[in-house]
Motif scaffolding. Structure first.
Motif, PDB file in Angstrom:
ATOM      1  N   ASN A  93      45.170 -34.293   8.316  1.00 35.41           N
ATOM      2  CA  ASN A  93      44.413 -35.536   8.476  1.00 35.41           C
ATOM      3  C   ASN A  93      45.288 -36.747   8.187  1.00 35.41           C
ATOM      4  OD1 ASN A  93      42.617 -33.205   7.503  1.00 35.41           O
ATOM      5  ND2 ASN A  93      41.140 -34.579   8.486  1.00 35.41           N
ATOM      6  N   GLY A  94      46.171 -36.618   7.200  1.00 31.98           N
ATOM      7  CA  GLY A  94      47.081 -37.721   6.896  1.00 31.98           C
ATOM      8  C   GLY A  94      48.025 -38.025   8.042  1.00 31.98           C
ATOM      9  N   ALA A  95      48.408 -37.002   8.805  1.00 31.06           N
ATOM     10  CA  ALA A  95      49.273 -37.226   9.963  1.00 31.06           C
ATOM     11  C   ALA A  95      48.555 -38.051  11.024  1.00 31.06           C
ATOM     12  CB  ALA A  95      49.718 -35.888  10.553  1.00 31.06           C
ATOM     13  N   VAL A  96      47.253 -37.825  11.180  1.00 31.31           N
ATOM     14  CA  VAL A  96      46.473 -38.609  12.148  1.00 31.31           C
ATOM     15  C   VAL A  96      46.495 -40.082  11.742  1.00 31.31           C
ATOM     16  CG1 VAL A  96      44.226 -38.916  13.234  1.00 31.31           C
ATOM     17  CG2 VAL A  96      45.017 -36.614  12.652  1.00 31.31           C
ATOM     18  N   VAL A  97      46.350 -40.346  10.445  1.00 37.77           N
ATOM     19  CA  VAL A  97      46.368 -41.727   9.951  1.00 37.77           C
ATOM     20  C   VAL A  97      47.709 -42.377  10.270  1.00 37.77           C
ATOM     21  CG1 VAL A  97      46.217 -43.178   7.896  1.00 37.77           C
ATOM     22  CG2 VAL A  97      44.697 -41.196   8.142  1.00 37.77           C
ATOM     23  N   ARG A  98      48.810 -41.675  10.013  1.00 40.38           N
ATOM     24  CA  ARG A  98      50.138 -42.250  10.269  1.00 40.38           C
ATOM     25  C   ARG A  98      50.371 -42.458  11.763  1.00 40.38           C
ATOM     26  NH1 ARG A  98      51.200 -38.484   6.341  1.00 40.38           N
ATOM     27  NH2 ARG A  98      52.077 -36.984   7.825  1.00 40.38           N
ATOM     28  N   GLU A  99      49.932 -41.518  12.586  1.00 40.33           N
ATOM     29  CA  GLU A  99      50.111 -41.669  14.026  1.00 40.33           C
ATOM     30  C   GLU A  99      49.294 -42.845  14.553  1.00 40.33           C
ATOM     31  OE1 GLU A  99      52.111 -39.986  16.181  1.00 40.33           O
ATOM     32  OE2 GLU A  99      52.992 -38.897  14.506  1.00 40.33           O
ATOM     33  N   ALA A 100      48.110 -43.072  13.980  1.00 38.77           N
ATOM     34  CA  ALA A 100      47.312 -44.232  14.374  1.00 38.77           C
ATOM     35  C   ALA A 100      48.023 -45.522  13.984  1.00 38.77           C
ATOM     36  CB  ALA A 100      45.934 -44.161  13.721  1.00 38.77           C
ATOM     37  N   GLU A 101      48.574 -45.563  12.783  1.00 32.82           N
ATOM     38  CA  GLU A 101      49.277 -46.762  12.324  1.00 32.82           C
ATOM     39  C   GLU A 101      50.468 -47.077  13.216  1.00 32.82           C
ATOM     40  OE1 GLU A 101      50.138 -45.602   8.338  1.00 32.82           O
ATOM     41  OE2 GLU A 101      48.241 -46.385   7.525  1.00 32.82           O
ATOM     42  N   ALA A 102      51.085 -46.041  13.789  1.00 29.74           N
ATOM     43  CA  ALA A 102      52.255 -46.252  14.635  1.00 29.74           C
ATOM     44  C   ALA A 102      51.929 -47.033  15.905  1.00 29.74           C
ATOM     45  CB  ALA A 102      52.891 -44.903  15.003  1.00 29.74           C
ATOM     46  N   VAL A 103      50.647 -47.040  16.297  1.00 25.75           N
ATOM     47  CA  VAL A 103      50.242 -47.816  17.474  1.00 25.75           C
ATOM     48  C   VAL A 103      49.330 -48.973  17.072  1.00 25.75           C
ATOM     49  CG1 VAL A 103      50.534 -45.957  19.144  1.00 25.75           C
ATOM     50  CG2 VAL A 103      48.368 -46.146  17.913  1.00 25.75           C
ATOM     51  N   ARG A 125      28.840 -32.981  11.766  1.00 23.72           N
ATOM     52  CA  ARG A 125      28.994 -34.309  12.355  1.00 23.72           C
ATOM     53  C   ARG A 125      30.301 -34.967  11.884  1.00 23.72           C
ATOM     54  NH1 ARG A 125      26.582 -39.511  11.110  1.00 23.72           N
ATOM     55  NH2 ARG A 125      26.249 -40.707  13.033  1.00 23.72           N
ATOM     56  N   VAL A 126      30.636 -34.780  10.607  1.00 24.96           N
ATOM     57  CA  VAL A 126      31.881 -35.357  10.080  1.00 24.96           C
ATOM     58  C   VAL A 126      33.092 -34.632  10.674  1.00 24.96           C
ATOM     59  CG1 VAL A 126      33.228 -35.804   7.995  1.00 24.96           C
ATOM     60  CG2 VAL A 126      30.742 -36.074   7.951  1.00 24.96           C
ATOM     61  N   VAL A 127      33.031 -33.296  10.747  1.00 26.34           N
ATOM     62  CA  VAL A 127      34.129 -32.545  11.370  1.00 26.34           C
ATOM     63  C   VAL A 127      34.342 -33.005  12.804  1.00 26.34           C
ATOM     64  CG1 VAL A 127      34.872 -30.267  12.145  1.00 26.34           C
ATOM     65  CG2 VAL A 127      33.821 -30.520   9.890  1.00 26.34           C
ATOM     66  N   THR A 128      33.243 -33.168  13.540  1.00 25.83           N
ATOM     67  CA  THR A 128      33.336 -33.623  14.933  1.00 25.83           C
ATOM     68  C   THR A 128      33.966 -35.005  15.009  1.00 25.83           C
ATOM     69  OG1 THR A 128      31.329 -32.359  15.458  1.00 25.83           O
ATOM     70  CG2 THR A 128      32.013 -34.047  17.040  1.00 25.83           C
ATOM     71  N   ALA A 129      33.580 -35.883  14.106  1.00 31.09           N
ATOM     72  CA  ALA A 129      34.132 -37.241  14.100  1.00 31.09           C
ATOM     73  C   ALA A 129      35.632 -37.222  13.829  1.00 31.09           C
ATOM     74  CB  ALA A 129      33.419 -38.094  13.064  1.00 31.09           C
ATOM     75  N   SER A 130      36.086 -36.351  12.930  1.00 29.11           N
ATOM     76  CA  SER A 130      37.527 -36.286  12.642  1.00 29.11           C
ATOM     77  C   SER A 130      38.289 -35.734  13.837  1.00 29.11           C
ATOM     78  CB  SER A 130      37.785 -35.447  11.388  1.00 29.11           C
ATOM     79  OG  SER A 130      37.536 -34.076  11.607  1.00 29.11           O
ATOM     80  N   MET A 131      37.711 -34.757  14.524  1.00 19.65           N
ATOM     81  CA  MET A 131      38.349 -34.215  15.724  1.00 19.65           C
ATOM     82  C   MET A 131      38.420 -35.272  16.826  1.00 19.65           C
ATOM     83  SD  MET A 131      36.707 -30.416  16.099  1.00 19.65           S
ATOM     84  CE  MET A 131      37.332 -29.038  15.134  1.00 19.65           C
ATOM     85  N   ARG A 132      37.323 -35.956  17.054  1.00 14.72           N
ATOM     86  CA  ARG A 132      37.283 -36.962  18.112  1.00 14.72           C
ATOM     87  C   ARG A 132      38.275 -38.088  17.823  1.00 14.72           C
ATOM     88  NH1 ARG A 132      31.765 -40.229  19.284  1.00 14.72           N
ATOM     89  NH2 ARG A 132      32.419 -41.176  17.312  1.00 14.72           N
ATOM     90  N   GLU A 133      38.352 -38.495  16.567  1.00 13.73           N
ATOM     91  CA  GLU A 133      39.301 -39.535  16.189  1.00 13.73           C
ATOM     92  C   GLU A 133      40.735 -39.071  16.426  1.00 13.73           C
ATOM     93  OE1 GLU A 133      38.654 -42.301  12.588  1.00 13.73           O
ATOM     94  OE2 GLU A 133      40.003 -40.732  11.855  1.00 13.73           O
ATOM     95  N   ASP A 170      43.751 -47.681  13.425  1.00 15.86           N
ATOM     96  CA  ASP A 170      43.310 -47.077  12.172  1.00 15.86           C
ATOM     97  C   ASP A 170      42.594 -45.774  12.496  1.00 15.86           C
ATOM     98  OD1 ASP A 170      42.919 -46.725   9.479  1.00 15.86           O
ATOM     99  OD2 ASP A 170      41.150 -48.011   9.368  1.00 15.86           O
ATOM    100  N   ALA A 171      42.522 -44.885  11.514  1.00 16.92           N
ATOM    101  CA  ALA A 171      41.802 -43.617  11.641  1.00 16.92           C
ATOM    102  C   ALA A 171      40.942 -43.469  10.388  1.00 16.92           C
ATOM    103  CB  ALA A 171      42.779 -42.462  11.788  1.00 16.92           C
ATOM    104  N   PRO A 172      39.842 -44.219  10.305  1.00 16.16           N
ATOM    105  CA  PRO A 172      39.079 -44.287   9.052  1.00 16.16           C
ATOM    106  C   PRO A 172      38.467 -42.965   8.609  1.00 16.16           C
ATOM    107  CG  PRO A 172      37.905 -45.376  10.843  1.00 16.16           C
ATOM    108  CD  PRO A 172      39.279 -45.087  11.343  1.00 16.16           C
ATOM    109  N   VAL A 173      38.023 -42.134   9.547  1.00 16.96           N
ATOM    110  CA  VAL A 173      37.426 -40.856   9.152  1.00 16.96           C
ATOM    111  C   VAL A 173      38.483 -39.956   8.521  1.00 16.96           C
ATOM    112  CG1 VAL A 173      36.242 -38.783   9.975  1.00 16.96           C
ATOM    113  CG2 VAL A 173      35.651 -41.023  10.934  1.00 16.96           C
ATOM    114  N   ASN A 174      39.631 -39.837   9.164  1.00 15.64           N
ATOM    115  CA  ASN A 174      40.680 -38.986   8.621  1.00 15.64           C
ATOM    116  C   ASN A 174      41.289 -39.578   7.355  1.00 15.64           C
ATOM    117  OD1 ASN A 174      41.197 -36.546  10.411  1.00 15.64           O
ATOM    118  ND2 ASN A 174      40.958 -38.195  11.910  1.00 15.64           N
ATOM    119  N   ARG A 175      41.319 -40.898   7.245  1.00 17.20           N
ATOM    120  CA  ARG A 175      41.790 -41.517   6.012  1.00 17.20           C
ATOM    121  C   ARG A 175      40.859 -41.155   4.846  1.00 17.20           C
ATOM    122  NH1 ARG A 175      45.115 -45.639   5.250  1.00 17.20           N
ATOM    123  NH2 ARG A 175      45.014 -46.295   7.442  1.00 17.20           N
TER     124      ARG A 175
END
Length: 329
Positions: free
Chosen positions: A286-296, A208-216, A299-304
């Motif tokens: 996962n950290g790249a997802v957080v930075r890409e979210a911040e750019a728009v 469930r957590v892996v799926t959430a990180s992928m979906r995010e 937030d990407a709380p699961v990947n953070r």
């Protein structure tokens, strides 16, 4: 052809063995026990591409300019490796074999006149011991650069690399990078809990957590205007549908990936780094997802949270599965 390979990790060693078997003159950069093992004997490769024993020229840096080079370090090690080998990489085709999003740009900045390409590979390989590598799952690889159509140079390099493993030159490499980033969301949880990818996906709470990180990750990509490339049964239409699904249904995506891996335990690149006591590339996944979210402005709380837990596991070893499951509470 003279081929230089910078980095003797799981994929660097694999490419060195297979390209040497194909008749190419390979120079591999390595350090520590791996360099000692290669200097005193032969590179040994087993697994999905057969048994290979090859003698390759190894050293701490490239000693002469090759005709083609592969950068196979972890993303966080790339700047130093590029700086150490920049004179030999200047003016030649350079293929960046890395996870994450910024490898091609990093290489272009470090070696200004290199002709830089990216390679996305779905091969599962392990560096089992100094001088020995194992391929646990064979898979295709995809070569390209930028957002546009593939060019003749990419086709030529794909043809050379296909003498070792199947490589296809593709359009819109950036979109394919994002799809690979979604696939790479399989890395964090196994590294945190110290289990194989298969064991993690088989556990409903961890899946469930892996799926959430992928979906995010998909949702962040959509916010960034990405059109996802087709890789491993995933494409733009499927991923956009996946982004709208509830977690219970979306779990079919990691389950399908798990079935494609077979039963040989897949540790993932992040867990392999932790097992060797080395920093992982989690900040580039996962950290790249957080930075890409911040750019728009998002937030990407699961990947953070997963990024932070991997760093904790780097310091203290595997963590209880309950720590991961609690991310979604």
């Amino acid at each position: 052809m003279r081929i230089g390979i910078v980095g003797a990790g799981a994929l660097g060693g694999m490419f060195a063995g297979l390209l040497a078997r194909s008749g190419h003159e390979v120079r591999l950069t390595a350090r520590g026990e791996t360099l000692d093992a290669l200097a005193g004997g032969r590179l040994r490769l087993t697994g999905a591409y057969g048994e290979v024993t090859a003698r390759v020229d190894a050293g701490p840096a490239l000693s002469e300019r090759p005709e083609l080079a592969l950068l196979c370090t972890k993303a966080q090690d790339a700047p130093a490796a590029l700086a150490a080998n920049a004179p030999q990489l200047a003016g030649i085709p350079l293929v960046v074999v890395q996870n994450g999003l910024g490898g091609v740009e990093t290489a272009r900045a470090a070696v200004s006149d290199a002709d830089v390409f990216g390679l996305l590979t779905l091969i599962a390989a392990q560096h089992t011991e100094p001088g020995a590598w194992r391929v646990t799952a064979a898979a295709p690889s995809f070569l390209g650069r930028g957002d546009g159509p593939v060019d003749a140079a990419a086709h030529r390099i794909a043809s050379v690399l296909s003498e070792a493993v199947p490589v296809r030159a593709i359009d819109d490499f950036r979109g394919a990078q994002w799809t690979k980033l979604v696939v790479n969301m399989l890395n964090a949880v196994p590294a945190i809990v110290g289990r194989s990818v298969q064991e993690v996906v088989d556990d409903p709470a961890l899946r469930r957590v892996v799926t959430a990180s992928m979906r995010e990750t998909v949702r962040v990509g959509i916010a960034r205007g990405i059109r996802f490339g087709a890789l491993q049964g995933l494409d733009d239409r499927r991923l956009r549908t996946f982004a709208r699904l509830p977690l219970a249904i979306g779990g079919i995506v990691p389950l399908r990936m798990r079935r494609a891996m077979g039963d040989v335990p897949n540790l993932g690149s992040t867990q392999q780094s932790l097992a060797r006591g080395r920093p992982s590339e989690i900040d580039h996944l996962n950290g790249a997802v957080v930075r890409e979210a911040e750019a728009v402005g998002a937030d990407a709380p699961v990947n953070r949270a997963l990024t932070a837990l991997v760093h904790e596991a780097e310091r203290s070893g595997p963590l209880p599965a309950a720590r991961v499951s609690a991310i979604l509470d």
